[in-house]
Structure formats: structure tokens, C-alpha cells
Scaffold this motif. Structure first.
Motif, PDB file in Angstrom:
ATOM      1  N   VAL A 157      -7.101   5.951  21.988  1.00 42.22           N
ATOM      2  CA  VAL A 157      -8.242   5.227  21.423  1.00 42.22           C
ATOM      3  C   VAL A 157      -8.388   5.548  19.936  1.00 42.22           C
ATOM      4  CG1 VAL A 157     -10.764   5.011  21.480  1.00 42.22           C
ATOM      5  CG2 VAL A 157      -9.454   5.037  23.611  1.00 42.22           C
ATOM      6  N   VAL A 158      -8.288   6.829  19.597  1.00 44.55           N
ATOM      7  CA  VAL A 158      -8.380   7.239  18.188  1.00 44.55           C
ATOM      8  C   VAL A 158      -7.212   6.669  17.397  1.00 44.55           C
ATOM      9  CG1 VAL A 158      -8.428   9.214  16.628  1.00 44.55           C
ATOM     10  CG2 VAL A 158      -9.648   9.322  18.807  1.00 44.55           C
ATOM     11  N   LYS A 159      -6.012   6.692  17.977  1.00 46.79           N
ATOM     12  CA  LYS A 159      -4.837   6.155  17.288  1.00 46.79           C
ATOM     13  C   LYS A 159      -4.990   4.670  16.996  1.00 46.79           C
ATOM     14  CE  LYS A 159      -1.615   4.422  19.299  1.00 46.79           C
ATOM     15  NZ  LYS A 159      -1.102   3.041  19.536  1.00 46.79           N
ATOM     16  N   THR A 160      -5.493   3.906  17.953  1.00 48.98           N
ATOM     17  CA  THR A 160      -5.669   2.467  17.757  1.00 48.98           C
ATOM     18  C   THR A 160      -6.680   2.175  16.658  1.00 48.98           C
ATOM     19  OG1 THR A 160      -5.150   2.094  20.090  1.00 48.98           O
ATOM     20  CG2 THR A 160      -6.270   0.316  18.928  1.00 48.98           C
ATOM     21  N   ARG A 161      -7.780   2.930  16.633  1.00 50.83           N
ATOM     22  CA  ARG A 161      -8.793   2.722  15.589  1.00 50.83           C
ATOM     23  C   ARG A 161      -8.220   3.056  14.201  1.00 50.83           C
ATOM     24  NH1 ARG A 161     -14.407   2.649  15.246  1.00 50.83           N
ATOM     25  NH2 ARG A 161     -14.267   1.659  17.314  1.00 50.83           N
ATOM     26  N   MET A 162      -7.438   4.099  14.098  1.00 54.44           N
ATOM     27  CA  MET A 162      -6.875   4.480  12.805  1.00 54.44           C
ATOM     28  C   MET A 162      -5.849   3.455  12.318  1.00 54.44           C
ATOM     29  SD  MET A 162      -6.402   8.590  13.440  1.00 54.44           S
ATOM     30  CE  MET A 162      -5.770   8.940  11.811  1.00 54.44           C
ATOM     31  N   GLN A 163      -5.035   2.922  13.223  1.00 60.70           N
ATOM     32  CA  GLN A 163      -3.980   2.004  12.811  1.00 60.70           C
ATOM     33  C   GLN A 163      -4.467   0.566  12.618  1.00 60.70           C
ATOM     34  OE1 GLN A 163      -0.808   2.449  15.699  1.00 60.70           O
ATOM     35  NE2 GLN A 163       0.085   4.169  14.566  1.00 60.70           N
ATOM     36  N   ALA A 164      -5.648   0.251  13.061  1.00 61.64           N
ATOM     37  CA  ALA A 164      -6.181  -1.101  12.856  1.00 61.64           C
ATOM     38  C   ALA A 164      -6.672  -1.319  11.430  1.00 61.64           C
ATOM     39  CB  ALA A 164      -7.316  -1.368  13.841  1.00 61.64           C
ATOM     40  N   GLN A 165      -6.716  -0.274  10.640  1.00 66.28           N
ATOM     41  CA  GLN A 165      -7.197  -0.361   9.255  1.00 66.28           C
ATOM     42  C   GLN A 165      -6.021  -0.582   8.305  1.00 66.28           C
ATOM     43  OE1 GLN A 165      -9.398   3.120   8.100  1.00 66.28           O
ATOM     44  NE2 GLN A 165      -9.339   2.610   5.906  1.00 66.28           N
ATOM     45  N   ILE A 166      -6.220  -1.428   7.314  1.00 67.68           N
ATOM     46  CA  ILE A 166      -5.221  -1.666   6.273  1.00 67.68           C
ATOM     47  C   ILE A 166      -5.812  -1.214   4.945  1.00 67.68           C
ATOM     48  CG2 ILE A 166      -3.832  -3.380   5.065  1.00 67.68           C
ATOM     49  CD1 ILE A 166      -3.853  -5.079   7.542  1.00 67.68           C
ATOM     50  N   GLY A 167      -5.176  -0.257   4.313  1.00 72.69           N
ATOM     51  CA  GLY A 167      -5.679   0.269   3.052  1.00 72.69           C
ATOM     52  C   GLY A 167      -6.901   1.137   3.260  1.00 72.69           C
ATOM     53  N   GLY A 168      -7.429   1.619   2.143  1.00 74.62           N
ATOM     54  CA  GLY A 168      -8.626   2.446   2.214  1.00 74.62           C
ATOM     55  C   GLY A 168      -8.319   3.914   2.423  1.00 74.62           C
ATOM     56  N   HIS A 221       0.815  -1.224   0.000  1.00 77.23           N
ATOM     57  CA  HIS A 221       0.000   0.000   0.000  1.00 77.23           C
ATOM     58  C   HIS A 221       0.847   1.272   0.000  1.00 77.23           C
ATOM     59  CE1 HIS A 221      -3.681  -2.335   0.790  1.00 77.23           C
ATOM     60  NE2 HIS A 221      -2.915  -3.079   1.594  1.00 77.23           N
ATOM     61  N   GLY A 222       2.160   1.139  -0.020  1.00 80.95           N
ATOM     62  CA  GLY A 222       3.015   2.307  -0.091  1.00 80.95           C
ATOM     63  C   GLY A 222       3.566   2.733   1.270  1.00 80.95           C
ATOM     64  N   MET A 223       4.512   3.666   1.201  1.00 83.91           N
ATOM     65  CA  MET A 223       5.174   4.134   2.425  1.00 83.91           C
ATOM     66  C   MET A 223       4.210   4.863   3.357  1.00 83.91           C
ATOM     67  SD  MET A 223       7.907   4.256   4.197  1.00 83.91           S
ATOM     68  CE  MET A 223       9.092   3.665   2.998  1.00 83.91           C
ATOM     69  N   ARG A 224       3.218   5.506   2.798  1.00 83.41           N
ATOM     70  CA  ARG A 224       2.293   6.278   3.628  1.00 83.41           C
ATOM     71  C   ARG A 224       1.501   5.376   4.573  1.00 83.41           C
ATOM     72  NH1 ARG A 224      -2.593  10.186   1.384  1.00 83.41           N
ATOM     73  NH2 ARG A 224      -3.059  11.193   3.393  1.00 83.41           N
ATOM     74  N   GLU A 225       1.296   4.118   4.169  1.00 87.01           N
ATOM     75  CA  GLU A 225       0.528   3.196   4.996  1.00 87.01           C
ATOM     76  C   GLU A 225       1.233   2.889   6.309  1.00 87.01           C
ATOM     77  OE1 GLU A 225      -2.881   1.097   5.801  1.00 87.01           O
ATOM     78  OE2 GLU A 225      -2.476   2.255   3.973  1.00 87.01           O
ATOM     79  N   TYR A 226       2.563   2.950   6.299  1.00 83.38           N
ATOM     80  CA  TYR A 226       3.305   2.707   7.540  1.00 83.38           C
ATOM     81  C   TYR A 226       3.043   3.791   8.583  1.00 83.38           C
ATOM     82  CZ  TYR A 226       6.115  -0.820   5.092  1.00 83.38           C
ATOM     83  OH  TYR A 226       6.528  -1.942   4.397  1.00 83.38           O
ATOM     84  N   TYR A 227       2.710   4.995   8.117  1.00 79.54           N
ATOM     85  CA  TYR A 227       2.558   6.134   9.030  1.00 79.54           C
ATOM     86  C   TYR A 227       1.094   6.505   9.231  1.00 79.54           C
ATOM     87  CZ  TYR A 227       7.564   6.825   9.055  1.00 79.54           C
ATOM     88  OH  TYR A 227       8.918   6.646   9.238  1.00 79.54           O
ATOM     89  N   ARG A 228       0.198   5.562   9.071  1.00 77.02           N
ATOM     90  CA  ARG A 228      -1.205   5.816   9.392  1.00 77.02           C
ATOM     91  C   ARG A 228      -1.337   6.003  10.907  1.00 77.02           C
ATOM     92  NH1 ARG A 228      -6.218   4.524   6.785  1.00 77.02           N
ATOM     93  NH2 ARG A 228      -5.077   3.475   5.092  1.00 77.02           N
ATOM     94  N   GLY A 229      -2.027   7.026  11.312  1.00 73.94           N
ATOM     95  CA  GLY A 229      -2.151   7.332  12.734  1.00 73.94           C
ATOM     96  C   GLY A 229      -1.025   8.209  13.262  1.00 73.94           C
ATOM     97  N   LEU A 230      -0.317   8.915  12.381  1.00 76.57           N
ATOM     98  CA  LEU A 230       0.800   9.760  12.811  1.00 76.57           C
ATOM     99  C   LEU A 230       0.330  10.979  13.606  1.00 76.57           C
ATOM    100  CD1 LEU A 230       3.831  10.462  12.678  1.00 76.57           C
ATOM    101  CD2 LEU A 230       3.376  11.631  10.507  1.00 76.57           C
TER     102      LEU A 230
END
Length: 424
Positions: A361-372, A294-303
Motif C-alpha cells: 500500500v505504501v509502495k503504491t502511494r509513493m509510486q503514483a506520484q510524478i515529481g515533487g 525528472h531524472g534517473m532517480r524518478e524511476y526508482y521512487r518507492g525503492l
């Protein structure tokens, strides 16, 4: 012409038998003549040729007195002898007080000592000797002094990095199972009993599943947190004239912002702890491999929530750690120091963990997603708020367990860090 008296004859005889001191002889001759002329005032002169050693009540010599042993005969002229001690120079050794010597005569008294003046003189000599030595060393080998300071700063900074790394390793090994229960509560809003029941179903084999990412992430993060805080504090203090509180707060925020570089480890840890992704990957390497698609940006979801959490929490932690420890009873041994450090770190960790719990809590919800779609922090927060019936107490579900975990976790971190810092 009146006949010569006996005193007049003695004075004339004394003056004629002292060729080496004509001034003294003349003065005594005049004194003898004056006494002879005065009615009823006769003075008895000794039979030996030398004049008597007499002293007035005010401590001055008589006009005809011969200088004592301590005087400089070559510098004491007859005029000085007639004027007394007030006319003698300081180097002539004039008598200062009528103190008697052991031999029976008068001896010169030593000047009173002033300890403050002596100490000031010693300090001045030491200051100039140090200053000269420093100037010599700077002039001879400036490169060596710079290299020495650079090596010293590097060694001190490396010590903070190492202590932070070891403290994080100890913390993860002890508190990982508790963290896993807390994660299930944050992600699904479960009660503590239900989250523990899920872990029991997973089995002991999966209890430490996913420990490698937090172990790598936490050890590196805490090493950067303590080490960069000291480095940034020294750098800002030496290059700015701002107050110390401001420079240390800014150093803590910068250290927390730098920690966000390790967001991919926290991202993979979230995926490995979610049971919904157990069939997609089984280890850290596979999780990184899946995200790479999904690209490098996917690693930093929830930054964004990580940045909102790290900077302020670091500033509060380093700013309040000292004052809280000062409020505790004074430590007198290594064990009491260890207990105080544990209490100080535990209280701070529990307070900060509770304060920033909704952000996690918000960080965990954001990082539990893959893609999208990459949703904003505010959008995800509103979604969670609506899911939990718009009740603040539901938003803090699991906070009590996080409180106890933070007391244990940050107590271990702070106590281990301070203990290793004293050893190294």
C-alpha cells in the motif's frame, strides 16, 4: 640273541625294497621293531611294499603315511610327515577335514567362503580402479573436466531462469484483470464492487492497458528470482561453511535485492493503472519518456518498500516451500504433483501477500506520484494511517481480494515452474 619274529622280517623286507624313501622305511622299521618287542601288541603289515594310508581320529596323518595327491611332495620332508598337519606349511596342501572323495579316498576340503570379505575385496578393487582412472583423467586433461563442470552448471542455471520466465508469463496473462481491481482498491481505498464498476466504465479495450510493464517486469523478476536463488545458493554453499538453512536464506535475500534493479518497470505499471494519468500518456514508452524529464532517480521512487518486501518474502517462500509440500499427500502421478505444487505455491503466496500488504500500500502511494518531494517510507505510512481513520482494518482494505489473487497467481507460478523444470 632272540630269534627274529615274522613282523620283524616283514618290516626289514619293506625297508630294503624302498630305496627312494629311506626316511619312511626307517620309521616303519623302527615301528615294526617296537611292536615286535612289546608284549601282546602285534600289528599286521600289508604284504605289498607301500605303507598303509592311515589317519588318526583327530584328522592328522600317521607318522608313516605317504602324502596324498593334493600335497607338495617336494616340500613335505620326513620331519613334517612325522609331526602331522600342525607342522605342515599352508602351501603344502594339508588335509583340513576327514571328508571323503567320490573315489573313496580322502580329499582336501575347500576353505569356507566369507561373503563379507569377498565384498570388501571387490569394493576395494573398484575404489582403487576408480581412483586410478580419476587420477589419470585429471593428470591427462584437467581443462576438459573443468569445462564440462562449467557447462553443466551453466545449463542447469539457465533452466531455472527459463522456467521462472515462462511461469511469470502464464501468471500475468491470467491474473492481470484481478490485479487491476486490486490496484484501484489499494490506491483509492475503494470497495471491490466500486473498483469493478470503474473497470467496466473503462471498457474492454482498456482492460489490459498497462500489461506490458508488468509482463516485462514480472517475467524478468521471476526469472531472476528462481535463477539467482539457485546461483547464489551454489556459490555460498561452495565458498562458506555456514549451515544450509542460513546460506539458502541469504541467497533468497540476495536474489530479492537484485530484483529491485527492475523497479522502473513496477513504477511505470503503477502510473499506467492509475486513471488520473490516462491523459498524460497512453503506453509504456510515453511513461518512460515522461519520467526521464525528472531524472534517473524518478524511476526508482518507492525503492525502499520494494527492498523491504522482496528480501524477506523470498526467504520465507523458498524456506517454507519444501516443508509445506511434505505435509501434503504423497503424489504418485504428474497430475497430483501439479496439484500439490499449485496448493503449496498458492498457500505461500496468499500468506506472504497478506503479511506484506501494508508495505505494498505504501509502495503504491509513493509510486503514483510524478515529481515533487521524495518522502520517506515512514512518512508516507503515517499519512495513509491518518487518512484511514487509524484503523488497521482500513489499512488492509482489499487484502481479501489480494488473498484470492495470490492463491491463484502463486499457485500458477509454482505449478508451472515445477512442471517445466521436470520437462527440461
Amino acid at each position: 640273541m632272540p630269534p627274529f619274529s615274522k613282523d620283524t622280517k616283514e618290516a626289514s623286507w619293506t625297508a630294503s625294497h624302498q630305496p627312494h624313501s629311506p626316511g619312511v622305511a626307517a620309521s616303519h622299521a623302527r615301528a615294526g621293531t617296537a611292536e615286535a618287542a612289546g608284549p601282546g601288541r602285534r600289528r599286521r603289515l600289508p604284504s605289498h611294499p607301500l605303507p598303509p594310508r592311515r589317519r588318526h581320529g583327530n584328522g592328522r596323518r600317521s607318522p608313516g603315511a605317504v602324502p596324498r595327491r593334493g600335497c607338495d611332495r617336494s616340500r613335505a620332508s620326513p620331519a613334517h610327515r612325522r609331526l602331522g598337519r600342525a607342522a605342515l606349511p599352508a602351501s603344502s596342501g594339508a588335509l583340513r577335514s576327514p571328508q571323503r572323495h567320490q573315489s573313496g579316498g580322502f580329499a582336501r576340503a575347500a576353505a569356507p567362503r566369507d561373503p563379507r570379505a569377498e565384498n570388501a575385496g571387490r569394493r576395494t578393487e573398484v575404489y582403487y580402479s576408480k581412483k586410478n582412472s580419476m587420477m589419470d583423467s585429471e593428470g591427462s586433461a584437467p581443462t576438459n573436466s573443468k569445462e564440462y563442470l562449467s557447462n553443466d552448471v551453466t545449463a542447469t542455471s539457465g533452466k531455472h531462469y527459463l522456467c521462472g520466465y515462462c511461469a511469470a508469463f502464464t501468471n500475468i496473462a491470467v491474473t492481470f484483470p484481478i490485479q487491476k481491481v486490486l490496484f484501484r482498491q489499494q490506491l483509492y481505498g475503494l470497495k471491490t464492487k466500486d473498483a469493478v464498476h470503474q473497470l467496466q466504465k473503462d471498457g474492454i479495450r482498456n482492460l489490459y492497458r498497462g500489461i506490458l510493464p508488468p509482463l516485462m517486469q514480472k517475467t524478468t523478476t521471476l526469472a531472476l528470482m528462481f535463477g539467482l536463488y539457485e546461483d547464489f545458493s551454489s556459490l555460498l554453499h561452495s565458498h562458506t561453511s555456514a549451515p544450509e538453512l542460513l546460506t539458502r536464506s541469504m541467497a533468497a535475500v540476495l536474489a530479492g535485492t537484485t530484483e529491485a534493479v527492475l523497479t522502473p518497470f513496477e513504477r511505470v505499471q503503477t502510473l499506467l493503472q492509475d486513471y488520473k494519468h490516462h491523459d498524460k500518456f497512453t503506453n509504456t514508452y510515453q511513461a518512460f519518456k515522461v519520467l526521464k524529464v525528472h531524472g534517473m532517480r524518478e524511476y526508482y521512487r518507492g525503492l525502499v518498500p520494494i527492498l523491504l518486501r522482496n528480501g524477506p518474502s523470498n526467504a520465507l517462500f523458498f524456506g517454507l516451500r519444501g516443508p509445506i509440500k511434505q505435509c501434503l499427500p504423497e503424489a504418485t502421478s504428474y497430475s497430483t504433483h501439479l496439484v500439490n505444487d499449485f496448493i503449496c505455491g498458492g498457500l505461500l503466496g496468499a500468506m506472504l501477500g497478506f503479511l506484506f500488504f501494508p508495505v505494498n500500500v505504501v509502495k503504491t502511494r509513493m509510486q503514483a506520484q510524478i515529481g515533487g518531494e521524495f518522502q520517506s517510507f515512514s512518512k508516507v505510512f503515517v499519512k495513509i494511517w491518518l487518512e484511514r481513520d487509524r484503523k488497521l482494518i482500513h489499512l488492509f482494505r482489499g487484502a481479501h481480494l489480494n488473498y484470492h489473487r495470490s492463491v491463484l497467481s502463486w499457485g500458477i507460478i509454482n505449478a508451472t515452474y515445477e512442471f517445466l523444470l521436470k520437462l527440461l
